[in-house]
Motif scaffolding. Structure first.
Motif, PDB file in Angstrom:
ATOM      1  N   CYS A  44      -1.355  -4.264  -8.839  1.00 36.60           N
ATOM      2  CA  CYS A  44      -2.089  -3.754  -7.685  1.00 36.60           C
ATOM      3  C   CYS A  44      -3.268  -4.684  -7.434  1.00 36.60           C
ATOM      4  CB  CYS A  44      -2.604  -2.331  -7.920  1.00 36.60           C
ATOM      5  SG  CYS A  44      -3.526  -1.693  -6.489  1.00 36.60           S
ATOM      6  N   ASP A  76       1.206  -3.627  -5.176  1.00 36.07           N
ATOM      7  CA  ASP A  76       0.475  -2.675  -4.348  1.00 36.07           C
ATOM      8  C   ASP A  76      -0.830  -3.314  -3.893  1.00 36.07           C
ATOM      9  OD1 ASP A  76       2.339  -0.575  -4.565  1.00 36.07           O
ATOM     10  OD2 ASP A  76       1.490   0.031  -6.489  1.00 36.07           O
ATOM     11  N   THR A 100      -4.092   1.486   1.556  1.00 30.37           N
ATOM     12  CA  THR A 100      -4.470   2.558   0.649  1.00 30.37           C
ATOM     13  C   THR A 100      -5.968   2.444   0.427  1.00 30.37           C
ATOM     14  OG1 THR A 100      -2.310   2.532  -0.438  1.00 30.37           O
ATOM     15  CG2 THR A 100      -4.152   3.520  -1.662  1.00 30.37           C
TER      16      THR A 100
END
Length: 109
Positions: A44, A76, A100
């Motif tokens: 991520c 991510d 996100t």
């Protein structure tokens, strides 16, 4: 104001702490830094914006480049500690639905 980028590598992936202005003059600095990242599938890429003072459309484009880099690596991508003005900008252009956005859980080390 210039942009400073501090990188911390974690088991989950790189964390970039951005401080200063992410604007037309400074966005290329972030893009060059992104070119040096070792990002792997399952990682991520986390950008901590807690010390970001200003972000314009060039900064948004650099954030999109970071998001794209993560997609290409099958990793991510998330933002954390997004300042209210930057969050408003992301919301206006609809990127709050693409990125996100995490609530910060710890302070910058």
């Amino acid at each position: 104001m210039s942009l400073t980028i501090e990188q911390h590598d974690t088991a989950a992936g790189p964390v970039l702490y951005l401080a200063g202005d992410l604007d037309y003059e400074q966005a290329p600095h972030l893009r060059r830094h992104l070119d040096t990242l070792a990002l792997h599938a399952g990682h991520c890429l986390l950008l901590d914006l807690s010390d970001l003072d200003f972000c314009d459309s060039s900064g948004i484009t650099a954030l999109l480049a970071a998001h794209r880099l993560a997609q290409i690596a099958a990793a991510d991508f998330a933002l954390t500690a997004v300042p209210p003005r930057t969050l408003r900008l992301l919301t206006v252009v609809g990127l709050d639905q693409v990125f996100t956005i995490r609530t910060p859980t710890t302070a910058h080390p």
